[in-house]
Write a protein that holds these residues in place. Sequence first.
Motif, PDB file in Angstrom:
ATOM      1  N   ALA A  45       0.833  -1.206   0.000  1.00  0.00           N
ATOM      2  CA  ALA A  45       0.000   0.000   0.000  1.00  0.00           C
ATOM      3  C   ALA A  45       0.867   1.255   0.000  1.00  0.00           C
ATOM      4  N   VAL A  46       1.930   1.254   0.791  1.00  0.00           N
ATOM      5  CA  VAL A  46       2.847   2.399   0.822  1.00  0.00           C
ATOM      6  C   VAL A  46       3.457   2.623  -0.561  1.00  0.00           C
ATOM      7  N   ASN A  47       3.840   1.544  -1.233  1.00  0.00           N
ATOM      8  CA  ASN A  47       4.439   1.668  -2.566  1.00  0.00           C
ATOM      9  C   ASN A  47       3.467   2.281  -3.576  1.00  0.00           C
ATOM     10  N   ALA A  48       2.183   2.012  -3.413  1.00  0.00           N
ATOM     11  CA  ALA A  48       1.182   2.521  -4.351  1.00  0.00           C
ATOM     12  C   ALA A  48       0.686   3.929  -4.004  1.00  0.00           C
ATOM     13  N   ALA A  49       0.974   4.385  -2.805  1.00  0.00           N
ATOM     14  CA  ALA A  49       0.423   5.656  -2.325  1.00  0.00           C
ATOM     15  C   ALA A  49       1.100   6.857  -2.967  1.00  0.00           C
ATOM     16  N   ARG A  50       0.323   7.936  -3.024  1.00  0.00           N
ATOM     17  CA  ARG A  50       0.816   9.235  -3.492  1.00  0.00           C
ATOM     18  C   ARG A  50       0.697  10.229  -2.343  1.00  0.00           C
ATOM     19  N   PRO A  51       1.374  11.346  -2.415  1.00  0.00           N
ATOM     20  CA  PRO A  51       1.258  12.351  -1.353  1.00  0.00           C
ATOM     21  C   PRO A  51      -0.208  12.686  -1.069  1.00  0.00           C
ATOM     22  N   GLY A  52      -0.552  12.721   0.211  1.00  0.00           N
ATOM     23  CA  GLY A  52      -1.913  13.040   0.635  1.00  0.00           C
ATOM     24  C   GLY A  52      -2.811  11.833   0.848  1.00  0.00           C
ATOM     25  N   ASP A  53      -2.380  10.654   0.407  1.00  0.00           N
ATOM     26  CA  ASP A  53      -3.212   9.459   0.546  1.00  0.00           C
ATOM     27  C   ASP A  53      -3.255   8.971   1.993  1.00  0.00           C
ATOM     28  N   TRP A  54      -4.337   8.257   2.308  1.00  0.00           N
ATOM     29  CA  TRP A  54      -4.511   7.591   3.594  1.00  0.00           C
ATOM     30  C   TRP A  54      -4.354   6.101   3.355  1.00  0.00           C
ATOM     31  N   ILE A  55      -3.679   5.427   4.281  1.00  0.00           N
ATOM     32  CA  ILE A  55      -3.583   3.972   4.261  1.00  0.00           C
ATOM     33  C   ILE A  55      -4.218   3.477   5.549  1.00  0.00           C
ATOM     34  N   LEU A  56      -5.289   2.700   5.418  1.00  0.00           N
ATOM     35  CA  LEU A  56      -6.002   2.159   6.577  1.00  0.00           C
ATOM     36  C   LEU A  56      -5.653   0.685   6.748  1.00  0.00           C
ATOM     37  N   ILE A  57      -5.307   0.326   7.988  1.00  0.00           N
ATOM     38  CA  ILE A  57      -4.895  -1.039   8.295  1.00  0.00           C
ATOM     39  C   ILE A  57      -5.849  -1.611   9.337  1.00  0.00           C
ATOM     40  N   PRO A  58      -6.623  -2.648   8.969  1.00  0.00           N
ATOM     41  CA  PRO A  58      -7.552  -3.250   9.932  1.00  0.00           C
ATOM     42  C   PRO A  58      -6.813  -4.142  10.926  1.00  0.00           C
ATOM     43  N   PRO A  59      -7.497  -4.585  11.965  1.00  0.00           N
ATOM     44  CA  PRO A  59      -6.870  -5.472  12.942  1.00  0.00           C
ATOM     45  C   PRO A  59      -6.215  -6.678  12.273  1.00  0.00           C
ATOM     46  N   GLY A  60      -5.039  -7.014  12.761  1.00  0.00           N
ATOM     47  CA  GLY A  60      -4.299  -8.152  12.239  1.00  0.00           C
ATOM     48  C   GLY A  60      -2.842  -8.062  12.628  1.00  0.00           C
ATOM     49  N   ASP A  61      -2.117  -9.123  12.310  1.00  0.00           N
ATOM     50  CA  ASP A  61      -0.695  -9.227  12.582  1.00  0.00           C
ATOM     51  C   ASP A  61       0.014  -9.224  11.236  1.00  0.00           C
ATOM     52  N   TYR A  62       0.678  -8.132  10.911  1.00  0.00           N
ATOM     53  CA  TYR A  62       1.305  -7.942   9.609  1.00  0.00           C
ATOM     54  C   TYR A  62       2.802  -8.167   9.726  1.00  0.00           C
ATOM     55  N   HIS A  63       3.258  -9.334   9.234  1.00  0.00           N
ATOM     56  CA  HIS A  63       4.679  -9.691   9.264  1.00  0.00           C
ATOM     57  C   HIS A  63       5.332  -9.105   8.014  1.00  0.00           C
ATOM     58  N   GLU A  64       5.898  -7.939   8.141  1.00  0.00           N
ATOM     59  CA  GLU A  64       6.563  -7.278   7.014  1.00  0.00           C
ATOM     60  C   GLU A  64       7.999  -7.788   6.970  1.00  0.00           C
ATOM     61  N   ALA A  65       8.266  -8.676   6.014  1.00  0.00           N
ATOM     62  CA  ALA A  65       9.486  -9.471   6.032  1.00  0.00           C
ATOM     63  C   ALA A  65      10.707  -8.791   5.437  1.00  0.00           C
ATOM     64  N   GLY A  66      10.548  -7.799   4.611  1.00  0.00           N
ATOM     65  CA  GLY A  66      11.693  -7.216   3.919  1.00  0.00           C
ATOM     66  C   GLY A  66      12.587  -6.390   4.818  1.00  0.00           C
ATOM     67  N   ALA A  67      13.707  -5.996   4.252  1.00  0.00           N
ATOM     68  CA  ALA A  67      14.611  -5.040   4.891  1.00  0.00           C
ATOM     69  C   ALA A  67      14.934  -4.005   3.822  1.00  0.00           C
ATOM     70  N   ARG A  68      13.992  -3.122   3.585  1.00  0.00           N
ATOM     71  CA  ARG A  68      14.120  -2.122   2.526  1.00  0.00           C
ATOM     72  C   ARG A  68      15.058  -1.012   2.975  1.00  0.00           C
ATOM     73  N   MET A  69      16.104  -0.786   2.193  1.00  0.00           N
ATOM     74  CA  MET A  69      17.106   0.208   2.576  1.00  0.00           C
ATOM     75  C   MET A  69      17.005   1.427   1.678  1.00  0.00           C
ATOM     76  N   PRO A  70      16.845   2.603   2.273  1.00  0.00           N
ATOM     77  CA  PRO A  70      16.824   3.814   1.453  1.00  0.00           C
ATOM     78  C   PRO A  70      18.226   4.131   0.946  1.00  0.00           C
TER      79      PRO A  70
END
Length: 166
Positions: A45-70
């Motif tokens: 969702a973050v990758n698809a978002a543009r400035p001003g967008d809202w990202i809503l996350i419902p209840p759950g356990d989100y295992h974000e596995a990557g290690a994205r390096m800027p």
Amino acid sequence: MRRLVAAVAVIALGALMLTSAALAQVLRVGTYKGIPGQFDSVQAAVNAARPGDWILIPPGDYHEAGARMPSGAHGDDRAGAGVLIQTPGLWLRGMDRNAVWVDGTKAGAPRCSSAPADQNLGPIDSAGTPGGRNGILVYKAPGVIVENLSVCNFLHGDLGGGDQIW
């Protein structure tokens, strides 16, 4: 004449605000009350978002596995992140502070497990040591709001990391 100029300025500002509000989207992660969102992961969702967008996350356990390096990261940022936000003006919002978890443990592990086998210590660096990971990293993106969620088990390693929200 001054009143006319002030009125025109107020109208122009109002039109600009309406235009940017009209362009903003609400992006949904996961499933809420049987209604599927557009994205399976917070990072997608973050990758698809543009400035001003809202990202809503419902209840759950989100295992974000990557290690994205800027690019150009220094210090703890070199460890990368489970969720990397580089888009300004995003609003990342959990829908229940006590039930939305961005979890650094391996997929399939119990929520925020402390078992050593469940930990995701990040990618192995050139010295053969786990690099560590940050949780949610907002990197050079002004105006980002992260609220109403919990983050756990993003651990320190050879490259730093260990910050839950940074």
